[in-house]
Structures are given as structure tokens and as C-alpha cells.
Design a protein around this motif. Structure first.
Motif, PDB file in Angstrom:
ATOM      1  N   GLN B 460      29.929  41.417  43.626  1.00 52.72           N
ATOM      2  CA  GLN B 460      31.300  40.933  43.819  1.00 52.72           C
ATOM      3  C   GLN B 460      32.269  42.096  43.813  1.00 52.72           C
ATOM      4  O   GLN B 460      32.094  43.057  43.059  1.00 52.72           O
ATOM      5  N   THR B 461      33.288  42.029  44.660  1.00 50.08           N
ATOM      6  CA  THR B 461      34.355  43.026  44.583  1.00 50.08           C
ATOM      7  C   THR B 461      35.698  42.308  44.617  1.00 50.08           C
ATOM      8  O   THR B 461      35.854  41.266  45.239  1.00 50.08           O
ATOM      9  N   ASN B 462      36.657  42.887  43.918  1.00 48.66           N
ATOM     10  CA  ASN B 462      38.018  42.369  43.939  1.00 48.66           C
ATOM     11  C   ASN B 462      38.939  43.516  44.307  1.00 48.66           C
ATOM     12  O   ASN B 462      38.866  44.591  43.705  1.00 48.66           O
ATOM     13  N   ILE B 463      39.769  43.298  45.300  1.00 45.63           N
ATOM     14  CA  ILE B 463      40.709  44.337  45.712  1.00 45.63           C
ATOM     15  C   ILE B 463      42.088  43.712  45.752  1.00 45.63           C
ATOM     16  O   ILE B 463      42.280  42.642  46.327  1.00 45.63           O
ATOM     17  N   TYR B 464      43.055  44.376  45.106  1.00 47.11           N
ATOM     18  CA  TYR B 464      44.393  43.810  45.109  1.00 47.11           C
ATOM     19  C   TYR B 464      45.331  44.684  45.910  1.00 47.11           C
ATOM     20  O   TYR B 464      45.137  45.896  46.024  1.00 47.11           O
ATOM     21  N   ARG B 465      46.329  44.038  46.451  1.00 46.00           N
ATOM     22  CA  ARG B 465      47.433  44.737  47.086  1.00 46.00           C
ATOM     23  C   ARG B 465      48.682  44.122  46.470  1.00 46.00           C
ATOM     24  O   ARG B 465      48.648  43.052  45.892  1.00 46.00           O
ATOM     25  N   GLY B 466      49.785  44.832  46.588  1.00 43.67           N
ATOM     26  CA  GLY B 466      50.990  44.255  46.020  1.00 43.67           C
ATOM     27  C   GLY B 466      51.122  44.608  44.548  1.00 43.67           C
ATOM     28  O   GLY B 466      50.652  45.635  44.066  1.00 43.67           O
ATOM     29  N   ARG B 467      51.753  43.739  43.821  1.00 43.68           N
ATOM     30  CA  ARG B 467      52.075  44.029  42.424  1.00 43.68           C
ATOM     31  C   ARG B 467      50.821  44.236  41.588  1.00 43.68           C
ATOM     32  O   ARG B 467      49.796  43.580  41.782  1.00 43.68           O
ATOM     33  N   ARG B 468      50.908  45.135  40.664  1.00 39.16           N
ATOM     34  CA  ARG B 468      49.812  45.418  39.771  1.00 39.16           C
ATOM     35  C   ARG B 468      49.699  44.287  38.749  1.00 39.16           C
ATOM     36  O   ARG B 468      50.650  43.971  38.062  1.00 39.16           O
ATOM     37  N   PHE B 469      48.565  43.657  38.681  1.00 39.49           N
ATOM     38  CA  PHE B 469      48.362  42.562  37.723  1.00 39.49           C
ATOM     39  C   PHE B 469      46.971  42.652  37.112  1.00 39.49           C
ATOM     40  O   PHE B 469      46.816  42.631  35.902  1.00 39.49           O
ATOM     41  N   ILE B 470      45.953  42.712  37.967  1.00 38.08           N
ATOM     42  CA  ILE B 470      44.592  42.969  37.489  1.00 38.08           C
ATOM     43  C   ILE B 470      43.999  44.062  38.366  1.00 38.08           C
ATOM     44  O   ILE B 470      44.392  44.194  39.523  1.00 38.08           O
ATOM     45  N   PRO B 471      43.060  44.857  37.843  1.00 35.75           N
ATOM     46  CA  PRO B 471      42.588  45.997  38.628  1.00 35.75           C
ATOM     47  C   PRO B 471      41.604  45.611  39.725  1.00 35.75           C
ATOM     48  O   PRO B 471      41.091  44.497  39.755  1.00 35.75           O
ATOM     49  N   ASN B 472      41.346  46.594  40.596  1.00 31.92           N
ATOM     50  CA  ASN B 472      40.219  46.460  41.530  1.00 31.92           C
ATOM     51  C   ASN B 472      38.942  46.517  40.703  1.00 31.92           C
ATOM     52  O   ASN B 472      38.884  47.207  39.685  1.00 31.92           O
ATOM     53  N   TYR B 473      37.921  45.869  41.141  1.00 30.46           N
ATOM     54  CA  TYR B 473      36.638  46.059  40.468  1.00 30.46           C
ATOM     55  C   TYR B 473      35.487  45.756  41.390  1.00 30.46           C
ATOM     56  O   TYR B 473      35.623  45.053  42.392  1.00 30.46           O
ATOM     57  N   GLY B 474      34.353  46.332  41.033  1.00 28.38           N
ATOM     58  CA  GLY B 474      33.099  45.988  41.682  1.00 28.38           C
ATOM     59  C   GLY B 474      32.173  45.514  40.572  1.00 28.38           C
ATOM     60  O   GLY B 474      32.110  46.116  39.509  1.00 28.38           O
ATOM     61  N   ALA B 475      31.485  44.422  40.804  1.00 32.32           N
ATOM     62  CA  ALA B 475      30.615  43.885  39.757  1.00 32.32           C
ATOM     63  C   ALA B 475      29.285  43.482  40.349  1.00 32.32           C
ATOM     64  O   ALA B 475      29.207  43.047  41.499  1.00 32.32           O
ATOM     65  N   ALA B 501      23.111  38.976  33.096  1.00 29.52           N
ATOM     66  CA  ALA B 501      23.739  40.235  32.724  1.00 29.52           C
ATOM     67  C   ALA B 501      24.692  40.612  33.839  1.00 29.52           C
ATOM     68  O   ALA B 501      24.410  40.394  35.018  1.00 29.52           O
ATOM     69  N   GLU B 502      25.838  41.160  33.452  1.00 29.02           N
ATOM     70  CA  GLU B 502      26.816  41.542  34.457  1.00 29.02           C
ATOM     71  C   GLU B 502      27.338  42.924  34.139  1.00 29.02           C
ATOM     72  O   GLU B 502      27.562  43.262  32.973  1.00 29.02           O
ATOM     73  N   GLU B 503      27.503  43.696  35.200  1.00 28.24           N
ATOM     74  CA  GLU B 503      28.068  45.025  35.022  1.00 28.24           C
ATOM     75  C   GLU B 503      29.263  45.123  35.933  1.00 28.24           C
ATOM     76  O   GLU B 503      29.205  44.726  37.098  1.00 28.24           O
ATOM     77  N   MET B 504      30.364  45.649  35.406  1.00 27.14           N
ATOM     78  CA  MET B 504      31.586  45.678  36.195  1.00 27.14           C
ATOM     79  C   MET B 504      32.229  47.038  36.033  1.00 27.14           C
ATOM     80  O   MET B 504      32.278  47.575  34.929  1.00 27.14           O
ATOM     81  N   THR B 505      32.743  47.595  37.127  1.00 23.08           N
ATOM     82  CA  THR B 505      33.486  48.850  37.054  1.00 23.08           C
ATOM     83  C   THR B 505      34.875  48.576  37.611  1.00 23.08           C
ATOM     84  O   THR B 505      35.007  48.071  38.733  1.00 23.08           O
ATOM     85  N   THR B 506      35.893  48.909  36.832  1.00 23.54           N
ATOM     86  CA  THR B 506      37.260  48.622  37.275  1.00 23.54           C
ATOM     87  C   THR B 506      37.950  49.926  37.675  1.00 23.54           C
ATOM     88  O   THR B 506      37.646  50.991  37.136  1.00 23.54           O
TER      89      THR B 506
END
Lengths: 205, 794
Positions: B460-475, B501-506
Motif C-alpha cells: 500500500q502507498t499513500n501520497i498526499y498533496r495539499g495541506r500537511r495532515f498525514i505523511p506519505n507512506y509505503g506499507a 505483520a505490517e511494515e510501514m515507512t513514512t
């Protein structure tokens, strides 16, 4: 398992993984400027110039990194008693460069003067330590339709005798709702949204 | 090798008619002309075992004496029911994949038991009778409540979570037009949502982030209550919502479909949906399904003013195609949900002073400018959720089955705040992509034992644009599970375990330093084990009891770890803690069901102890006073995510009775108690006590119509008294009583049918505010709505 079935299963299992690879790199994207369709007001500065001449005094509220992170810093002003100051208000977004067009948020507010007003309240005014008078109107900044209402980015602050008190500076963003103007001759604090609400401790000597 | 012989059994109980000759009850009436319910069960029998096993999703067709046909599908227990049919000279036909189509006559007055042999499926190889069952066909000891297609049709046009409120123990957490399901007091990341067997991945941590699911895709929705981690993975602490589409019709190549048209007067909403499904004539084992829906809604209205800007636009579609061969099958499907929801103009967007002002007002500030229109202005949310999935299965011999599911989901969420005119884009913009793969084996051993084991993987990956609220991450995540089950004559036992088990890097630039600050990165990993031990006891034919002891786990979500800023909608400053550990819950849930001829009672008590329950609590200084954070908008009370020990307990109940053929009564009630044991405080957003009573009059035929009904429902929601005002800000609203009315009828048109129903929600246009609605600080809930629903099927 026949070869056709094997092919089908391989393709369907590989496809989602392949799609995932094409969906972005979170690390690289973190270095990006994140699109910046957001506005941050980091700094409010009041520049107070005594009318009789003399050095200007500044009062600043600065939250350099926006909400969160480090706490904001406030520079409270010390003013002379029984003096009238001409005051101008500056609003900046210091998360961007000085030559970026978003740096001076005050300019955007002036362009939309019909939807903004700055209000000055606080114990210092209630107790008579100083009084505020707004001197600008909407037409000073942009074409005006309808009533020419005050804006509050310029004014005068007249101090009385020595003392100290709080001055609350509130910038209200008052866009129309359903094409009906929210900013009117009688609108005030509480109409619209609060963009800035800062307390300054003013010492009068 | 000897094989157990399978018998397809249809048992039906037909109670004799009371209408044709009033006051006379005949034991063996063969010329009854009234409508009687025909109920039965489609089961599988093993030689030497007294009890039978219900078969799920068998297609049952009843042809009555007049030649009219009615369709039904068996539920998870293999039960089916035809209401208001003429039992005289009726005939029931049952069809189910891998079993021979079986027909039996039904006649009025005799409790009938039929034993029919299973026909062997023709195959080029020496005959093998495939007896494997899927996950869902194997009953489990968990508490499960279901809305079938007919019940869903009565609620079409409203969001999914609102539709589920008819189920005991399920409530909707609402913010204007968006709502998310709450199961036994838990919501968001403690409730897993599965669509067609796939775990729905979205930003479910947001209180105003509704699950992006088109309710029209569902032919059935079940809610599994309680901790269900072993089957459904991490986060299944409060429960699981299972949305099931209509299965592909491999044994019927004719074209079928349905169309829905719904009009809701509150908000002047129009909703339309259509689906087509069938096979390919001449080609065996190929089936397909396409479906689409759309919604246009204007602003909702409370009894005294418009809830400005609560408009909605939705356009959704899905398609699936599948091949089913004797020993294997493959289904490929895709769907897209595009939903735009306006946020009520009166939701505060300023600072604490303004919020406190809103709390004291009876009407929202600026209400005189509120107007009804269909415009979707700022503030608003726009979400697009796309899914592509492939599912396959392979039968190995008679008793073993392999399943594989691969899927990709993309969730794009944009939130638009009120800004100055020169800004055109969203202020919050998240792109969440998830790829997942699941492999499972299910096997049956002998008559009673079944087992399953499997593994899952996720990227999973999360990428944000706009206001800073939660970071980008890859999990990335992986899990493995195994369970074993024994289905006995009277008692079923189940044991299972799972570990994920989950591993996430923000990745996010440090807060201080602006656009050139160094990128701060955290590597986090979590292990979330689950266990289950369950028993189900068929005490008598009518009484069923089950007890499920389970442990499930939930890793902290990205917002609990990293949020750092003002929360929109309530005046609070939220701060996450990236050192949080996963929650581990220990739950005991019980279920008692008593089903007799004329009443159905179900009582489900539960208790859950959560070790390390994570929630945002007010940050207190040494004197116990709430801390505040200063921003340029003013100061806000500070909330910090903390881990405490929590205890949830409650009971749900529902009772359906049918004292007369023409009268049906239904009662639903639920109660939840939840406590933060560490801080000795109440938890927020816990549902208040609720009870609802429905009275419906039914008529078999009414002129050209069938299945006519008219009724009323009264629902009482109590005031929530167990609150902590520091977290809740305002006193909870008083309890309220709502009255609803409904009426409907079917118009058979040969092979097709048309169903029309009229409903009046909040008949008395009662003004009220609901504790579970975030609108309660600012405005009343919507008032009366007159809803008309038409469904045409062929």
C-alpha cells in the motif's frame, strides 16, 4: 492444471502487482511541493508609526511552520502613552519564498476586500487603555460594488495613560452564502470564518 | 473408496389457511385458496448423521397452483420463505451449482419432508461429485445479522450505513450526508468492510469519511459482530460488514436485470440504478454482470431551516465476468465509485470562540441566508474509489478447494475548504493505492471436519498533496491463518489462529523549516495476532446458541500516529504519537436464537476488553485542566492520542412475531456501555440506548397486486448520559422519538415484476439532534422525507 489456466492465473495475479508499481513513490513525492493549493497565513504584523514622527513599532505573531510543529512566537509592542499611531497590517505566508506570489497573502485579501474585515477588540479597548479606528475602505484596494465598507488593514490606534492591556486582532473571511453578501454594514465578529485571531499584550508607557 | 451419500432435502412447513373458511381450521385442507407462507430449508445430508447442513444461495422457485412463479434464495442456514403464496398445488424447484435441480410438490396442510437423491454431475472423467464448500457456506459461531435483497430494496437510495441501521446493534455515525457504520459501539478502523470478499481499503480513520461503496451493488449485506480477526484480518474488532453482490448466474444464460428509481423528498433527491446479468446462450459456464447507479441530491432540510450545501452527486458502476468449469472457476470484476458530498455550511470553520458561540445558538449563524439548491459548493469532499479484482478457485478432488484473490484498489480523496477566490484546487488530497493477494485452501475431511489455511499479502502507498495532515507512506503486510472446524450432530466447534505483520515507512518534511526542511522518515512495524474459539449448539430444532471467544488486534492508523494540526469540524488540535502499539482485544460474544413457527427471537450479548485502546483524549496539565495549543486562528484545546484499557459491553436483541397471517411485529433494541478503565472516564461517540418497534399489516393479494403491506415504525433513541464533557464539548442532545410509515406492493407482469413502495420517514417532522451525528453542535437533523421507490425486474 492446464496451460491456459496457468496463463490466466498468472496474468490476473501479476496485473495488480504491476498496477501497484505504477502508482507512485511515497519517498519521492515527499520531496515535492505537494501542489500548494492551500493557503497558510504564518505571520501577522502590525506596523505602528506615531503620527508626530518617530520610529515605527512592530507587533508580530509568527507561526513559521503553520499549525503544529513549533509553537508560534509573539512580539508584543511597547507604545508611548497619549500618542496616536498610524497602523498598517501585513499578512504573510512565510512557508514560500519572498518572490512567490503567495508570499503576501495581504494582497489577495485586498483584492477580495469585499469579503474580508479585520476587527479590533479586547480588554485593552474595553478598559479604555487605547482606542482603534479603522481608516480604510474597500475601494482603496479594489473595485467596489455595493456599500463601500471598512476593511481594517489600516487604521489608527490612540493610547491613553500608561498601563497594559490585550488587543485582539481578528481577520474574518466573509464570502457570500448563496450569493447573499455576508459582509454588511452590520456584520461583525462571528459572521464568516476566522482566518486570524491573535492577542497582543500592549504595554503603554 | 466409499463416499457419503448426499441427499437434497427440502422440508417445508405449511400451516393451514385460516381465511378461506373463517374459524375453521382443517388439518388436511386441499383446496385452500389463501396465501400462506411456504417456508423450507435446502440442506445437505450425510448418511448416518441425523442433522442436515443448510446450503447457501440455492435458487428456489415456487410455482403456485395458478401458474405464478416466485423466486427466492436460501440464506446461510439454507432457509427460504415465500410469503403470501398459494400453497395449493404448489411446486418448489431448487437449483444449486453442483447439485441436480430438484422439484417437490407442496400441498397445504401437511408438514412435508422430501428426500431427493443428488444427481451426479456429468463429466468427461469418471464421475466425481464435488462437495467442496466455500468459506461462506461453512457456518461459524459468530453472531451474524443479514439484510437480504428484499430488505435492502426497502432502503434503496440512502447511504449504506443508514440502510444497515435496521440491523440490531448497528448504527450510523453521521456528518450531514456522509455516514459510516458503527457495530456495537465501534466504528472507522475497528470495523472491517468487505466487498465481494475483498477488504475495502480507504482512509477509514476519518470521522467524515464514509465507505466508498455503492449500495446498489449489494444483493445481500451481512454484519458479523464482534472480534473476527481470524477470518477477516486485522482491525476486525467491532465487526465486519460483508457486502455481497448477486452471484454470477452460471446455470441460467437468459438475460435478467433490474432497474431502480428512487425519489426522496427531503433534499429533492433522485436516484437511479440498473443492472443486467446473464450468461452467453450456447456457451456453458460463462456469466457476466454489469451495474450502474447515480444520484443527484440537493440540500437537506431540517424542520425549520435548510441545511445549506448538503448536496450530493454520485455516479457508480461495476462489471464482472466469470468462467465456471467443473473443477475450476475464474471471475474478473471491476468497479468505480465517484461521490461528491457537500459539507454543511454551518459547520464551524474557525476557532474555539466561534465554536463555543455555535454551541449556544439554537439556529446556525447566518441561517437566514440558507437556501435550497442543488449546488455543490465549498466546503465539500470528492472521492473516487476504483477496484480491479480477479478471483479464482480450483477444486482438488472431492474435498479440497484452493482459492486465490488478487486485487488492486485506488482511493482518491479530495477535500475542498472555503478559501479565497484565486485558489481552485483541493486543500487536502490523498491517493491511497493498495494491491492485495490472498491464497486459501479449504478442505473437508469426512462428514464433520473442515479446515482452512492460507496467506495474504498487501502492498500500500499513500501520497498526499495539499495541506500537511498525514505523511506519505509505503506499507507492506503479510498474514497467515489457519482454522479447523467440527460440525457435529448438535454441536459445532471451531478453533483458529492468524497472525499479520505490517511494515510501514513514512516520509514527510519536518514540521519546522518550511519547504526545504529535511525529510523525516519513520520505519514502523506491527504484529497483530488473532485467535478464535467458538462453539455452536443446536439445543433443539428451534433453539440455537453460540459462544465465541476471540482475540483480535489492530495496528494504529496513520492519523493516530502522525496527525498534527487542527481537526476540521470540532475545535480541537490533534496530536498523534508514533510510538503507539497495536490494540489487542479479548472478546466474548454470545448469540441465542429461538425460531418457532410464529416468532423469531435473537439475543446477542457481548463483552470486550481492549488492551491498549487508542483514542484522542484531552491533554490535561498537572492541575487536570485542559491544555490548549495556540495557532494563528486562536487557541484550541489539545487532544493527544493515547492508549488506555477499555471495556465494551452490551446486548442487541430482535424479535419478530407473526401472531396472525396478516400481522407482523418486529422489535429491535440495543445497548452499549463503554469505559476508559485507565482514566476512569467514558468513551466518546458510544451509541445511546435504542429501541424500535415495527407493526406491519400484510395482504396476500390486493387487486392486481401481490405482497401488499402497510405499516408503521416507531424508534426511540435515548439521551446519552455517559459522557465526558471535556471530550464532548457540549451536553448530549435529549432523547427523541421518530415515527415512520411505509407501504408497498408488487405487481407481477408475467416473467417480470414491478415493486412500488412509499415511505414517510420522520412522519411528524420532529426536530431533533442525534448524539452520533457531528451535525449536532450546529443544526438539527433532517426532517420529514417522503420516499418513493420503484423496482422493475426481469
Amino acid at each position: 492444471m492446464n496451460t491456459n489456466l496457468r496463463r490466466i492465473l498468472t496474468l490476473t495475479l501479476a496485473a495488480p502487482i504491476a498496477m501497484l508499481a505504477a502508482c507512485g513513490d511515497p519517498e519521492a513525492e515527499a520531496e515535492d511541493d505537494h501542489g500548494d493549493e492551500q493557503e497558510v497565513i504564518t505571520t501577522l504584523t502590525l506596523t505602528l508609526t506615531p503620527q508626530g514622527g518617530g520610529d515605527a513599532v512592530t507587533a508580530t505573531f509568527k507561526d513559521a511552520d503553520g499549525d503544529g510543529g513549533e509553537a508560534p512566537t509573539i512580539t508584543n509592542p511597547t507604545l508611548a502613552a497619549n500618542t496616536t499611531y498610524d497602523v498598517t497590517v501585513t499578512l504573510l505566508n512565510e512557508t514560500v519564498d519572498e518572490d512567490d506570489e503567495e508570499y503576501n497573502i495581504g494582497n489577495e485579501i485586498k483584492e477580495e476586500a469585499e469579503e474580508h474585515q479585520v476587527f479590533y477588540t479586547g480588554a485593552g479597548i474595553d478598559d479604555g487603555l487605547f482606542t482603534w479606528t479603522t481608516t480604510d475602505v474597500e475601494s482603496d484596494y479594489a473595485d467596489n460594488t455595493g456599500d463601500d465598507l471598512p476593511v481594517g488593514l489600516a487604521g489608527t490606534l490612540a493610547t491613553a495613560d500608561a498601563g497594559s492591556g490585550v488587543l485582539t486582532v481578528t481577520l474574518m473571511h466573509q464570502p457570500p452564502v448563496n450569493d447573499v453578501a455576508v459582509k454588511t454594514a452590520t456584520s461583525g465578529l462571528g459572521d464568516g470564518e476566522v482566518d486570524v485571531a491573535v492577542d497582543f499584550d500592549i504595554t503603554v508607557e | 473408496m466409499s463416499r457419503p451419500t448426499h441427499h437434497l432435502l427440502v422440508s417445508s412447513t405449511v400451516t393451514c389457511c385460516l381465511c378461506c373458511t373463517p374459524a375453521v381450521v382443517h388439518a388436511q385442507e386441499t383446496t385452500c385458496t389463501c396465501a400462506e407462507p411456504v417456508r423450507g430449508r435446502v440442506v445437505e445430508r450425510f448418511d448416518g448423521v441425523d442433522d442436515a447442513f443448510g446450503l447457501f444461495e440455492a435458487s428456489v422457485t415456487l410455482r403456485d397452483g395458478a401458474g405464478k412463479t416466485f423466486e427466492a434464495q436460501t440464506d446461510l442456514e439454507g432457509r427460504f420463505a415465500f410469503e403470501e403464496v398459494c400453497a395449493n398445488d404448489a411446486e418448489v424447484t431448487v437449483a444449486l451449482e453442483r447439485y441436480a435441480r430438484t422439484t417437490a410438490s407442496v400441498s397445504c396442510g401437511e408438514p412435508l419432508e422430501l428426500v431427493m437423491p443428488l444427481a451426479v454431475v456429468e463429466a468427461p472423467e469418471p464421475s466425481q461429485t464435488v462437495t467442496t464448500r466455500t468459506f461462506e457456506e461453512i457456518r461459524d459461531s459468530r453472531t451474524r445479522v443479514t439484510l437480504d435483497e428484499k430488505e435492502l430494496d426497502e432502503e434503496r437510495g440512502v447511504p449504506l450505513a443508514k440502510m444497515l441501521e435496521k440491523l440490531p446493534g448497528v448504527r450510523a455515525l453521521e456528518t450531514g450526508t456522509v455516514s459510516k457504520p458503527m457495530v456495537q459501539g465501534m466504528h472507522s478502523n475497528r470495523v472491517v468492510i468487505m466487498i465481494d470478499g475483498l477488504r475495502h481499503e480507504s482512509l477509514s480513520w476519518g470521522l467524515d469519511h464514509a465507505p466508498e461503496i455503492d449500495p446498489f451493488t449489494a444483493a445481500q449485506v451481512s454484519v458479523v459482530k464482534g472480534a473476527a480477526g481470524v477470518r477477516y484480518g486485522p482491525d476486525a474488532i467491532g465487526g465486519v460488514v460483508l457486502v455481497s453482490p448477486r452471484p454470477l448466474t452460471y446455470d441460467d444464460a437468459t438475460l435478467h436485470g433490474d432497474a431502480h428509481l428512487v425519489g426522496l423528498s427531503n433534499g429533492r433527491q433522485g436516484v437511479a440504478a440498473a443492472s443486467l446479468y446473464g450468461g452467453v446462450p450456447g456457451v456453458a459456464g460463462l456469466a457476466w454482470r454489469v451495474q450502474g447507479s447515480g444520484k443527484i441530491a440537493g440540500a437537506l432540510e431540517s424542520p425549520t431551516y435548510v441545511l445549506d450545501n448538503t448536496s450530493v452527486r454520485e455516479l457508480n458502476g461495476s462489471a464482472a465476468v466469470g468462467i465456471e468449469r467443473e473443477a475450476w472457476g475464474l471471475e474478473v470484476s471491476g468497479s468505480r465509485v465517484d461521490a461528491r458530498n457537500g459539507v454543511f455550511t454551518g459547520v464551524y470553520s474557525g476557532n474555539l470562540t466561534q465554536f463555543q458561540d455555535a454551541l449556544t445558538r439554537d439556529t446556525p449563524r447566518g441561517v437566514e441566508n440558507y437556501r435550497f439548491d442543488y449546488d455543490l459548493e465549498r466546503p465539500r469532499h470528492e472521492v473516487v474509489h476504483s477496484i480491479a479484482m480477479a478471483k479464482g478457485h480450483l477444486d482438488l478432488g472431492e474435498a479440497h478447494r484452493l482459492e486465490a484473490t488478487a486485487a488492486y484498489q485506488l482511493n482518491e480523496r479530495k477535500e475542498f475548504d472555503i478559501t479565497r477566490g484565486y485558489i481552485t484546487g483541493p486543500q487536502l488530497d490523498f491517493t491511497l493505492s493498495t494491491g492485495s493477494l490472498e491464497l486459501a485452501w479449504i478442505g473437508t475431511f469426512g462428514d464433520a471436519w473442515s479446515a482452512s489455511a492460507g496467506a495474504v499479502g498487501m502492498l500500500q502507498t499513500n501520497i498526499y498533496r495539499g495541506r500537511r495532515f498525514i505523511p506519505n507512506y509505503g506499507a507492506s503486510g503479510a498474514g497467515a491463518f489457519a482454522w479447523v472446524k467440527r460440525e457435529g450432530e448438535r454441536v459445532d466447534l471451531e478453533l483458529g489462529a492468524r497472525v499479520d505483520a505490517e511494515e510501514m515507512t513514512t516520509y514527510q518534511r519536518e514540521a519546522i523549516g518550511g519547504p526545504t526542511a529535511p525529510i523525516e522518515s519513520f520505519e514502523l512495524s506491527y504484529v497483530t495476532p488473532s485467535l478464535v474459539a467458538g462453539a455452536r449448539w443446536r439445543v433443539t430444532e428451534e433453539v440455537d446458541a453460540s459462544l465465541n471467544l476471540s482475540s483480535a488486534s489492530r495496528a494504529p492508523t496513520i492519523d493516530e500516529l502522525f496527525v498534527d494540526g487542527v481537526s476540521q469540524g470540532v475545535a480541537s488540535f490533534l496530536e498523534g504519537d508514533h510510538t503507539l502499539d497495536p490494540e489487542q482485544t479479548w472478546a466474548a460474544t454470545g448469540n441465542l436464537e429461538i425460531a418457532t413457527g410464529w416468532f423469531d427471537l435473537r439475543v446477542s450479548p457481548y463483552v470486550q476488553y481492549i488492551d491498549g485502546y487508542i483514542y484522542a483524549a484531552p491533554e490535561l496539565d498537572d492541575n487536570g485542566e485542559a491544555r490548549a495549543k495556540l495557532t494563528i486562528n486562536g487557541s484550541f484545546p489539545s487532544f493527544v492520542y493515547q492508549q488506555v484499557d477499555a471495556l465494551f459491553a452490551g446486548v442487541d436483541a430482535d424479535l419478530r412475531t407473526r401472531p396472525y397471517r396478516w400481522l407482523e411485529l418486529a422489535t429491535t433494541a440495543s445497548m452499549v456501555r463503554a469505559q476508559d478503565l485507565t482514566r476512569d472516564a467514558f468513551l466518546v461517540f458510544i451509541p445511546p440506548d435504542f429501541i424500535a418497534q415495527d407493526v406491519t399489516f400484510k395482504a396476500a393479494t390486493l387487486g392486481p397486486f401481490d405482497g401488499a403491506s402497510i405499516g408503521a415504525r416507531v424508534a426511540y433513541t435515548a439521551r446519552q448520559t455517559r459522557v465526558d464533557l471535556k471530550s464532548d464539548f457540549a451536553e448530549p442532545p435529549p432523547g427523541f422519538l421518530l415515527v415512520h410509515a411505509h407501504a408497498g406492493a408488487d405487481l407481477p407482469l408475467g416473467e417480470q415484476s414491478l415493486r412500488a413502495s412509499l415511505e414517510v420517514k420522520n412522519l411528524t417532522n420532529q426536530r431533533y439532534r442525534a448524539y452520533l451525528s457531528r451535525l449536532r453542535y450546529f443544526a438539527d437533523e433532517p426532517g420529514r422525507s417522503i420516499n418513493l421507490r420503484l423496482k422493475y425486474s426481469f
